[in-house]
Write an enzyme that holds these catalytic residues in place. Structure first.
Site, short mmCIF file in Angstrom:
data_model
loop_
_atom_site.label_atom_id
_atom_site.label_comp_id
_atom_site.label_asym_id
_atom_site.label_seq_id
_atom_site.Cartn_x
_atom_site.Cartn_y
_atom_site.Cartn_z
N TYR A 230 -2.19 -1.60 10.43
CA TYR A 230 -2.16 -1.69 8.96
C TYR A 230 -0.82 -1.18 8.44
CZ TYR A 230 -3.94 -1.14 4.15
OH TYR A 230 -4.13 -1.24 2.78
N SER B 189 0.87 -1.19 0.00
CA SER B 189 0.00 0.00 0.00
C SER B 189 0.90 1.23 0.00
CB SER B 189 -0.85 -0.01 1.27
OG SER B 189 -1.48 1.24 1.48
P1 NAD Z 1 -11.54 -6.09 -0.22
O1 NAD Z 1 -12.11 -6.10 1.16
O2 NAD Z 1 -12.44 -5.88 -1.38
O3 NAD Z 1 -10.68 -7.39 -0.46
C1 NAD Z 1 -10.01 -8.07 0.55
C2 NAD Z 1 -10.00 -9.52 0.18
O4 NAD Z 1 -9.34 -10.24 1.22
C3 NAD Z 1 -11.41 -10.10 0.06
O5 NAD Z 1 -11.45 -11.01 -1.01
C4 NAD Z 1 -11.60 -10.81 1.39
O6 NAD Z 1 -12.50 -11.89 1.30
C5 NAD Z 1 -10.18 -11.30 1.62
N1 NAD Z 1 -9.90 -11.66 3.01
C6 NAD Z 1 -10.13 -10.93 4.14
N2 NAD Z 1 -9.79 -11.65 5.22
C7 NAD Z 1 -9.34 -12.85 4.77
C8 NAD Z 1 -8.87 -14.02 5.41
N3 NAD Z 1 -8.79 -14.12 6.73
N4 NAD Z 1 -8.51 -15.08 4.63
C9 NAD Z 1 -8.60 -15.01 3.27
N5 NAD Z 1 -9.05 -13.92 2.62
C10 NAD Z 1 -9.41 -12.86 3.37
O7 NAD Z 1 -10.40 -4.95 -0.18
P2 NAD Z 1 -9.42 -4.44 -1.32
O8 NAD Z 1 -9.53 -2.97 -1.29
O9 NAD Z 1 -9.61 -5.16 -2.60
O10 NAD Z 1 -7.99 -4.84 -0.68
C11 NAD Z 1 -7.14 -5.85 -1.20
C12 NAD Z 1 -5.70 -5.57 -0.77
O11 NAD Z 1 -5.28 -4.31 -1.31
C13 NAD Z 1 -5.51 -5.48 0.74
O12 NAD Z 1 -4.30 -6.06 1.12
C14 NAD Z 1 -5.47 -3.97 0.98
O13 NAD Z 1 -4.74 -3.64 2.13
C15 NAD Z 1 -4.76 -3.51 -0.28
N6 NAD Z 1 -4.96 -2.09 -0.61
C16 NAD Z 1 -6.21 -1.59 -0.87
C17 NAD Z 1 -6.35 -0.24 -1.18
C18 NAD Z 1 -7.70 0.39 -1.51
O14 NAD Z 1 -7.79 1.61 -1.60
N7 NAD Z 1 -8.75 -0.38 -1.75
C19 NAD Z 1 -5.22 0.58 -1.20
C20 NAD Z 1 -3.97 0.03 -0.93
C21 NAD Z 1 -3.86 -1.30 -0.64
#
Ligand code: NAD
Length: 257
Positions: free
Chosen positions: A152, A139
């Protein structure tokens, strides 16, 4: 470009960025293994429809990324992989002295330790094949801090450090390990926050996005899941063979400041 014949495991890929990455890898010809902690009919149906859409192998394997043994079992159940994308992640926001201990532990486990376990399980197969790509979804918060996100930010900085270490341990073996550092990405999770923010700030959608949500992202535009997926495909390409142990920011300029 085609990556036909390769297999990828993408953790946390039944929604958001993980699903976007799975789609772009499938578009490039990769057989994909989707994952989350649920085991619903719709999870398996999602994999089936993705496989049919792109003409690749696709299946869903349930495994809880908060548990080390299940992380390792995921790799085993997939029969190893050529491409490992550590994407599963959760968030919790609270001041450090009020941060719930169980949330701290869950975030460290899912956002950081899972990548250690899956990497350890996947590496022997990659070494044997003489080819492998590990892409960790960190991130902008792997490079910069914000208040109230201690767990985080600690985890995401840890992911960047883990990526560098694995890169050094695999250098010269046809394997690369890198971290993608997205800024705000428009996922269903983020989309769902917009109506509340509009109410709280008494602003229209566009103003909330520009002035509140993207105040640290100079482009004032969200990154998209397709862009994160495309960056992942690039890191898997021959052009990226010497890119290892580094971070690629997809953050509209956030970390340039
Ligand atoms: P999201 O909530 O849509 O996706 C998260 C995914 O992780 C989902 O598929 C969920 O089912 C899965 N998950 C959660 N707990 C779990 C567990 N215990 N075991 C297996 N799977 C699990 O969120 P997102 O925004 O798509 O985030 C995905 C990644 O990207 C994360 O690591 C997040 O930190 C990172 N990220 C997101 C953003 C943003 O702005 N959306 C920015 C930077 C980084």
């Amino acid at each position: 470009m085609t990556l036909s014949g390769k297999t990828a495991i993408i953790t946390g890929s039944n929604s958001g960025i993980g699903l976007g990455i799975a789609r772009e890898l499938a578009r490039a010809g990769v057989d994909v293994v989707l994952n989350s902690f649920t085991d619903r009919e719709e999870d398996h149906a999602l994999a089936k429809s993705l496989g049919a859409e792109f003409g690749v192998g696709a299946r869903y394997v349930r495994a809880d990324m908060s548990k080390g043994a299940e992380c390792r079992a995921l790799v085993e159940e997939a029969g190893g992989c050529d491409i490992l994308v550590n994407n599963a992640g959760i968030q919790h926001v609270a001041p450090v002295e009020e941060f719930p201990v169980e949330k701290w532990e869950a975030i460290l486990a899912i956002n950081l330790s899972s990548a250690f376990h899956t990497t350890a399980a996947a590496l022997p197969g990659m070494r044997k094949a003489g080819w492998g790509r590990i892409v960790n979804i960190a991130s902008a918060h792997g490079l910069r801090a914000s208040p109230f996100k201690s767990a985080y930010i600690a985890a995401k900085h840890g992911v960047v450090g883990l990526s560098k270490t694995v890169a050094l341990e695999t250098a010269g073996q046809g394997i690369t390990c890198n971290a993608i550092c997205p800024g705000y990405v428009l996922t269903p999770l983020v989309e769902a926050q917009i109506p509340d923010q509009m109410k709280v700030h008494d602003m229209d959608r566009e103003t909330v996005i520009r002035e509140v949500m993207l105040d640290r992202q100079p482009s004032r535009e969200f990154a998209t899941v397709e862009e994160i997926g495309g960056t992942t495909v690039f890191l898997c390409s021959d052009a990226a063979a010497q890119i290892t142990g580094t971070t690629i920011s997809v953050d509209g300029g956030w970390t340039a400041m």
